[in-house]
Scaffold this motif. Structure first.
Motif, PDB file in Angstrom:
ATOM      1  N   ALA A  17      21.568 -31.492  -8.911  1.00  0.00           N
ATOM      2  CA  ALA A  17      20.118 -31.620  -8.712  1.00  0.00           C
ATOM      3  C   ALA A  17      19.783 -32.750  -7.774  1.00  0.00           C
ATOM      4  N   LEU A  18      20.739 -33.636  -7.542  1.00  0.00           N
ATOM      5  CA  LEU A  18      20.459 -34.805  -6.723  1.00  0.00           C
ATOM      6  C   LEU A  18      21.031 -34.697  -5.317  1.00  0.00           C
ATOM      7  N   VAL A  19      21.673 -33.581  -5.002  1.00  0.00           N
ATOM      8  CA  VAL A  19      22.314 -33.451  -3.707  1.00  0.00           C
ATOM      9  C   VAL A  19      21.828 -32.202  -3.004  1.00  0.00           C
ATOM     10  N   LEU A  20      21.520 -32.317  -1.738  1.00  0.00           N
ATOM     11  CA  LEU A  20      21.116 -31.147  -0.958  1.00  0.00           C
ATOM     12  C   LEU A  20      22.278 -30.198  -0.778  1.00  0.00           C
ATOM     13  N   ALA A  21      21.999 -28.903  -0.877  1.00  0.00           N
ATOM     14  CA  ALA A  21      23.002 -27.889  -0.559  1.00  0.00           C
ATOM     15  C   ALA A  21      22.782 -27.431   0.872  1.00  0.00           C
ATOM     16  N   GLY A  22      23.857 -27.371   1.634  1.00  0.00           N
ATOM     17  CA  GLY A  22      23.773 -26.839   2.993  1.00  0.00           C
ATOM     18  C   GLY A  22      22.980 -27.698   3.939  1.00  0.00           C
ATOM     19  N   CYS A  23      22.906 -28.994   3.714  1.00  0.00           N
ATOM     20  CA  CYS A  23      22.120 -29.861   4.578  1.00  0.00           C
ATOM     21  C   CYS A  23      22.958 -30.378   5.727  1.00  0.00           C
ATOM     22  N   GLY A  24      22.476 -30.204   6.954  1.00  0.00           N
ATOM     23  CA  GLY A  24      23.207 -30.706   8.109  1.00  0.00           C
ATOM     24  C   GLY A  24      23.080 -32.204   8.201  1.00  0.00           C
ATOM     25  N   ASP A 181       7.864 -58.089 -15.947  1.00  0.00           N
ATOM     26  CA  ASP A 181       7.776 -58.181 -14.482  1.00  0.00           C
ATOM     27  C   ASP A 181       8.697 -57.200 -13.771  1.00  0.00           C
ATOM     28  N   TYR A 182       9.799 -56.828 -14.413  1.00  0.00           N
ATOM     29  CA  TYR A 182      10.803 -56.039 -13.712  1.00  0.00           C
ATOM     30  C   TYR A 182      11.098 -54.690 -14.374  1.00  0.00           C
ATOM     31  N   SER A 183      10.215 -54.240 -15.221  1.00  0.00           N
ATOM     32  CA  SER A 183      10.415 -52.915 -15.808  1.00  0.00           C
ATOM     33  C   SER A 183       9.080 -52.305 -16.221  1.00  0.00           C
ATOM     34  N   PHE A 184       9.015 -50.980 -16.108  1.00  0.00           N
ATOM     35  CA  PHE A 184       7.853 -50.239 -16.592  1.00  0.00           C
ATOM     36  C   PHE A 184       8.301 -48.863 -17.034  1.00  0.00           C
ATOM     37  N   THR A 185       7.437 -48.205 -17.793  1.00  0.00           N
ATOM     38  CA  THR A 185       7.777 -46.881 -18.309  1.00  0.00           C
ATOM     39  C   THR A 185       6.832 -45.833 -17.739  1.00  0.00           C
ATOM     40  N   ILE A 186       7.355 -44.628 -17.624  1.00  0.00           N
ATOM     41  CA  ILE A 186       6.593 -43.471 -17.163  1.00  0.00           C
ATOM     42  C   ILE A 186       6.714 -42.397 -18.226  1.00  0.00           C
ATOM     43  N   LYS A 187       5.585 -41.864 -18.661  1.00  0.00           N
ATOM     44  CA  LYS A 187       5.591 -40.728 -19.569  1.00  0.00           C
ATOM     45  C   LYS A 187       4.850 -39.583 -18.895  1.00  0.00           C
ATOM     46  N   THR A 188       5.492 -38.467 -18.778  1.00  0.00           N
ATOM     47  CA  THR A 188       4.865 -37.300 -18.153  1.00  0.00           C
ATOM     48  C   THR A 188       4.228 -36.415 -19.225  1.00  0.00           C
ATOM     49  N   ALA A 189       3.227 -35.659 -18.823  1.00  0.00           N
ATOM     50  CA  ALA A 189       2.530 -34.792 -19.772  1.00  0.00           C
ATOM     51  C   ALA A 189       3.452 -33.701 -20.303  1.00  0.00           C
ATOM     52  N   GLU A 190       4.364 -33.252 -19.450  1.00  0.00           N
ATOM     53  CA  GLU A 190       5.373 -32.276 -19.825  1.00  0.00           C
ATOM     54  C   GLU A 190       6.692 -32.717 -19.209  1.00  0.00           C
ATOM     55  N   LYS A 191       7.767 -32.068 -19.557  1.00  0.00           N
ATOM     56  CA  LYS A 191       9.060 -32.434 -18.994  1.00  0.00           C
ATOM     57  C   LYS A 191       9.065 -32.186 -17.482  1.00  0.00           C
ATOM     58  N   VAL A 192       9.572 -33.139 -16.722  1.00  0.00           N
ATOM     59  CA  VAL A 192       9.679 -33.028 -15.266  1.00  0.00           C
ATOM     60  C   VAL A 192      11.094 -33.467 -14.887  1.00  0.00           C
ATOM     61  N   ALA A 193      11.962 -32.480 -14.752  1.00  0.00           N
ATOM     62  CA  ALA A 193      13.375 -32.783 -14.555  1.00  0.00           C
ATOM     63  C   ALA A 193      13.655 -33.515 -13.245  1.00  0.00           C
ATOM     64  N   ASN A 194      12.879 -33.220 -12.198  1.00  0.00           N
ATOM     65  CA  ASN A 194      13.189 -33.824 -10.896  1.00  0.00           C
ATOM     66  C   ASN A 194      12.309 -35.022 -10.563  1.00  0.00           C
ATOM     67  N   LEU A 195      11.677 -35.616 -11.561  1.00  0.00           N
ATOM     68  CA  LEU A 195      10.800 -36.762 -11.285  1.00  0.00           C
ATOM     69  C   LEU A 195      11.517 -37.881 -10.518  1.00  0.00           C
ATOM     70  N   PRO A 196      12.736 -38.293 -10.904  1.00  0.00           N
ATOM     71  CA  PRO A 196      13.386 -39.376 -10.143  1.00  0.00           C
ATOM     72  C   PRO A 196      13.593 -39.032  -8.673  1.00  0.00           C
ATOM     73  N   ILE A 197      13.813 -37.756  -8.358  1.00  0.00           N
ATOM     74  CA  ILE A 197      13.986 -37.352  -6.965  1.00  0.00           C
ATOM     75  C   ILE A 197      12.692 -37.559  -6.188  1.00  0.00           C
ATOM     76  N   ARG A 198      11.567 -37.308  -6.840  1.00  0.00           N
ATOM     77  CA  ARG A 198      10.269 -37.421  -6.169  1.00  0.00           C
ATOM     78  C   ARG A 198       9.909 -38.861  -5.814  1.00  0.00           C
ATOM     79  N   LEU A 199      10.470 -39.821  -6.538  1.00  0.00           N
ATOM     80  CA  LEU A 199       9.988 -41.201  -6.449  1.00  0.00           C
ATOM     81  C   LEU A 199      10.347 -41.912  -5.152  1.00  0.00           C
TER      82      LEU A 199
END
Length: 551
Positions: A17-24, A181-199
């Motif tokens: 999920a974290l790696v592109l397939a077929g990316c030049g 100062d160096y940490s925070f939490t994120i709670k999504t309304a529903e499960k979002v599997a690719n949230l870290p990729i979006r960030l």
């Protein structure tokens, strides 16, 4: 935008999920490297007029986005060769259920004004962007976070009416909490599997305290945390950046300054590269692509690379122009000789689109569009008759005149006219900023060119931001509740394969409705002067500006 590879620490998400397939990436078609290149000096690159001031949460187009990519740093960055997500300001992003995430920041990361990047700079920036009355174009990217809906309100009589929208219920999303100062939490309304990729997308960049003191003027000279900072923005002329001496990232910029020279015409930028008056253009005009003339003009000084970009045609929303319904769009799409235009105008450097998702991302499926993206003049005419004929007089296809779109839009109109027997006119708009403003304000009628450069490497990014109801880049106001529901179902899937399958089902709905007209998957072709080297194109189709160096 580079650094030592680190896996995103997310439980429940496979490595695939974290790696592109077929990316030049890499190789002679993707980079030009010179180990003996110089550090320092000044380089100039082609730019265009940003639609808005340079605010991370209010920029969703490439003219401003290219600049912001160089000056901002986010929790996550994307590898310049593979687009693989890697940690940047984040030390780690952890979750056990794909709904509750804990973000831990690296200490000592600084903004351009010398202040330290802290957890509140993310939380405050995200809340500001999401808050409806602030009217930030990237607000929609925060929709998955719990409490987002409470930051929105609806104008009871629309934008044109005298009434004003009421104040939202809240100004802060309940799903964001500063721990220290160096940490925070994120709670999504529903499960979002690719949230870290979006960030790693620009909208998720932090903002310094100075932003909140005066957000209206901040965008003229923004303060961020990337390898370069904005020194000066002369409107309609240039945006000058300089290397940030205290940049905290692992890969610092090479040149001392990068100046984005704003051009109204791609031919002018190309001519300046040939004359040594511009160091890099990331757009080769159609006239130089014929018979690969640019390779003769710029021997050993050119790059061509397949990238995560798709070109489409969008029609004005029905309330703006009722003459381009789904069945009419299908007829128009079948009337476009994609391969013929690619061969004649782009010298074969594009691939006909058979759907709405770029082939470079994991989850791509071929031939989603089926016969409606296959050129057949006879069937196109039959489809037009079945739809009741075109009742709008003449078909119009608008484009921004400050880039190389004249030739292909005219060729597209000729194809449509020849197949359907309906007049089609390619219509220029002075520049990209004006063009996008007319689209955003719903003043653009007929058809207009649209394109999508991926924000993050996911099939979801080619669907949700463009076609979900009310999405920030939904220029045609496409709305389908079943499509929206399928997107949510796909986002909640914890298995990558299952998630991709559901997104593919959502994409099929776009074909049934012909939400827009896919044209072709893009390559980026760039050329540079004799002064510079180490030019590389990322999978996003953008030069890696920070790595360009003088010879």
């Amino acid at each position: 935008m580079r650094g030592t590879t680190r896996k995103v620490a997310v439980a429940g998400i496979s490595a695939a999920a974290l790696v592109l397939a077929g990316c030049g990436g890499g190789g002679n078609d993707g980079e030009n490297t010179d180990a003996a290149a110089k550090t320092g000096g000044d380089i100039t690159v082609r730019g265009c007029n940003p639609e808005n001031p340079l605010v991370a949460g209010n920029t969703s187009e490439t003219c401003g986005g290219n600049v912001l990519d160089v000056i901002t740093a986010k929790l996550v960055k994307y590898n310049v060769d593979t687009a693989q997500p890697e940690m940047d300001i984040a030390e780690k992003i952890e979750t056990t259920d794909n709904q509750n995430f804990t973000v831990t920041l690296k200490k000592g990361y600084k903004f351009h004004d010398g202040t330290e990047v802290k957890a509140k700079n993310f939380v405050d920036a995200w809340n500001y962007t999401a808050y409806g009355p602030n009217a930030q174009v990237s607000s929609y990217f925060f929709e998955p976070i719990e409490g987002y809906a409470d930051l929105q309100s609806e104008d009871p009589d629309g934008e044109e009416g005298p009434q004003k929208a009421p104040e939202p219920k809240a100004k802060e999303m309940t799903g964001l909490k500063v721990v220290d100062d160096y940490s925070f939490t994120i709670k999504t309304a529903e499960k979002v599997a690719n949230l870290p990729i979006r960030l790693g997308y620009t909208a998720f960049a932090p903002q310094p305290d100075a932003f909140f003191a005066d957000p209206k003027t901040f965008g003229d000279k923004p303060i961020a945390a990337g390898p370069y900072k904005v020194d000066n923005w002369t409107k309609n002329a240039e945006i000058k950046l300089s290397k940030f001496a205290d940049y905290s990232g692992e890969k610092k910029g090479v040149a001392d300054t990068i100046t984005f020279k704003i051009y109204q015409d791609a031919n002018a930028a190309y001519a300046d590269v040939l004359a040594g008056q511009l160091d890099l253009t990331d757009e080769i005009p159609a006239s130089a692509q014929v018979d690969e003339k640019y390779k003769q003009d710029l021997p050993d000084r050119n790059i061509q690379k397949p990238v995560g970009v798709i070109q489409t045609i969008t029609t004005a929303p029905t309330k703006v122009d009722p003459n381009y319904g789904p069945e009419i769009r299908k007829a128009i799409s079948m009337a476009i000789d994609r391969q013929g235009i690619i061969d004649a105008v782009f010298n074969g450097t594009r691939e006909p689109a058979t759907g709405w998702v770029s082939p470079v991302v994991d989850g791509y499926k071929k031939d989603v569009c089926g016969e409606f993206c296959t050129f057949d003049a006879a069937k196109a005419k039959e489809q037009l008759a079945k739809a009741g004929g075109f009742k709008g007089g003449k078909i119009t296809l608008s484009y921004n005149a400050d880039a190389s779109h004249k030739e292909w839009t005219e060729a597209t109109c000729n194809s449509i006219k020849n197949a359907l027997g309906v007049e089609c006119v390619a219509t220029p708009v002075v520049d990209f900023s004006t063009f996008r403003t007319q689209i955003r304000d719903r003043k653009m009628k007929g058809m207009f060119r649209t394109g999508w450069q991926m924000d993050y490497p996911s099939i979801e990014n080619f669907l949700t931001p463009i076609y979900a109801t009310g999405a920030s880049s939904n220029d045609g106001d496409y709305a389908n509740p079943a499509f929206d529901a399928k997107l949510k179902e796909a986002a909640a899937a914890t298995d990558t394969a299952e998630s991709n399958k559901l997104y593919q089902e959502a994409e099929q709905m776009l074909a049934n409705d012909m939400a827009s007209i896919p044209l072709w998957y893009s390559t980026t072709t760039a050329g540079w002067s004799e002064r510079v080297t180490n030019v590389k194109i990322t999978p996003f189709g953008v030069p890696d500006y920070a790595s360009i160096s003088l010879k």
